[in-house]
Design a protein around this motif. Structure first.
Motif, short mmCIF file in Angstrom:
data_model
loop_
_atom_site.label_atom_id
_atom_site.label_comp_id
_atom_site.label_asym_id
_atom_site.label_seq_id
_atom_site.Cartn_x
_atom_site.Cartn_y
_atom_site.Cartn_z
N VAL A 86 -13.49 -34.26 44.71
CA VAL A 86 -14.35 -33.83 45.77
C VAL A 86 -14.73 -35.02 46.62
O VAL A 86 -15.54 -36.08 45.94
N THR A 87 -14.32 -35.20 47.67
CA THR A 87 -14.54 -36.39 48.47
C THR A 87 -14.57 -36.29 50.00
O THR A 87 -14.49 -35.17 50.40
N THR A 88 -15.21 -37.20 50.58
CA THR A 88 -15.56 -37.51 51.80
C THR A 88 -14.21 -37.71 52.86
O THR A 88 -14.14 -37.19 53.98
N PHE A 89 -13.35 -37.96 52.36
CA PHE A 89 -12.20 -38.58 53.04
C PHE A 89 -10.96 -37.67 52.85
O PHE A 89 -10.42 -37.55 51.89
N ASP A 90 -10.54 -37.15 54.14
CA ASP A 90 -9.47 -36.42 54.19
C ASP A 90 -8.12 -37.09 54.47
O ASP A 90 -7.83 -37.13 55.64
#
Length: 243
Positions: A86-90
């Motif tokens: 689960v991350t902010t960075f795509d």
């Protein structure tokens, strides 16, 4: 049917983010947050100690990043935990490294609360997922299809977190193989719905059959196509015009 809550370990170096995830997940009657960790090293130790069903894992963290922590948790013979990044960075590098490390899925932090709960349930059920935003990129990357960007898009957005299973990287040999034995009509239907990013539970509802029956059909599809996992099956379906 599951009779005990899904045990979840939250891993993120931001306490506010962990608190938010805890609030969302504990609002679901079938989910229990059993622990938290603020870096990858803590996550590995906590996963060993707490035996969670699902680990929600951030990527960028001090001491040990989430990718290495995922690799260690997944390869631990004593662990049965599924890891959802689960991350902010795509970012494609995070995405493909996460899948190679053995993550069961990849979700962006801008997803809705219901998507997070859905992701945990899907992972706990033994399925896996990709955020809709990245599904086609995985297919294009692994299929090596130059024209993938122009292929017809599936209706991904209204299914939230449910997506293509992503347990490991695709083997080039499987993708380049000739079509295998013929699928039954039902197996072909299941493969088409897999390629449309439906989970086993969603396929069961769509076809009005039991989820255990779906799992049997999925296993038969993988065996007949000579592929190792659902990502390979989906890529195979797109590459050979079966989707």
């Amino acid at each position: 049917m599951r009779t005990t809550p899904i045990r979840v370990l939250l891993v993120d170096d931001h306490a506010v983010m962990r608190a938010g995830f805890r609030l969302i997940l504990e609002g679901a009657a079938d989910v229990e947050v059993v622990g938290e960790a603020s870096d990858g090293a803590e996550a590995v130790a906590a996963a060993s100690r707490l035996a969670p069903d699902v680990v929600c894992m951030d990527v960028q963290m001090p001491v040990m990043d989430g990718l290495e922590a995922t690799r260690r948790i997944v390869t631990d013979p004593a662990s049965t935990a599924a890891v959802v990044i689960v991350t902010t960075f795509d970012r494609d590098d995070y995405l493909f490294q996460a899948l190679s490390a053995g993550a069961s899925g990849f979700l962006l932090k801008n997803a809705g609360p219901e998507d997070l709960v859905s992701a945990v349930r899907i992972a706990a059920a033994g399925d896996a997922l990709l955020a809709p935003e990245v599904t086609r990129r995985v297919i294009a990357r692994f299929a090596g299809a130059d024209g993938a960007a122009g292929a017809p898009a599936h209706a991904e957005g209204d299914r939230g977190a449910a997506g293509v299973a992503a347990r490991s990287s695709v083997a080039a040999a499987a993708l380049g193989a000739a079509p295998g034995p013929e699928l039954t009509d039902r197996e072909a239907e299941v493969l088409a719905l897999m390629a449309d990013a439906l989970s086993n539970a969603e396929i069961a509802v769509r076809l009005h059959i039991g989820e255990s029956t779906v799992k049997t059909h999925v296993s038969n599809v993988l065996l007949k196509l000579g592929v190792r996992d659902r990502v390979q099956a989906v890529v195979y379906a797109h590459r050979h015009g079966l989707a």
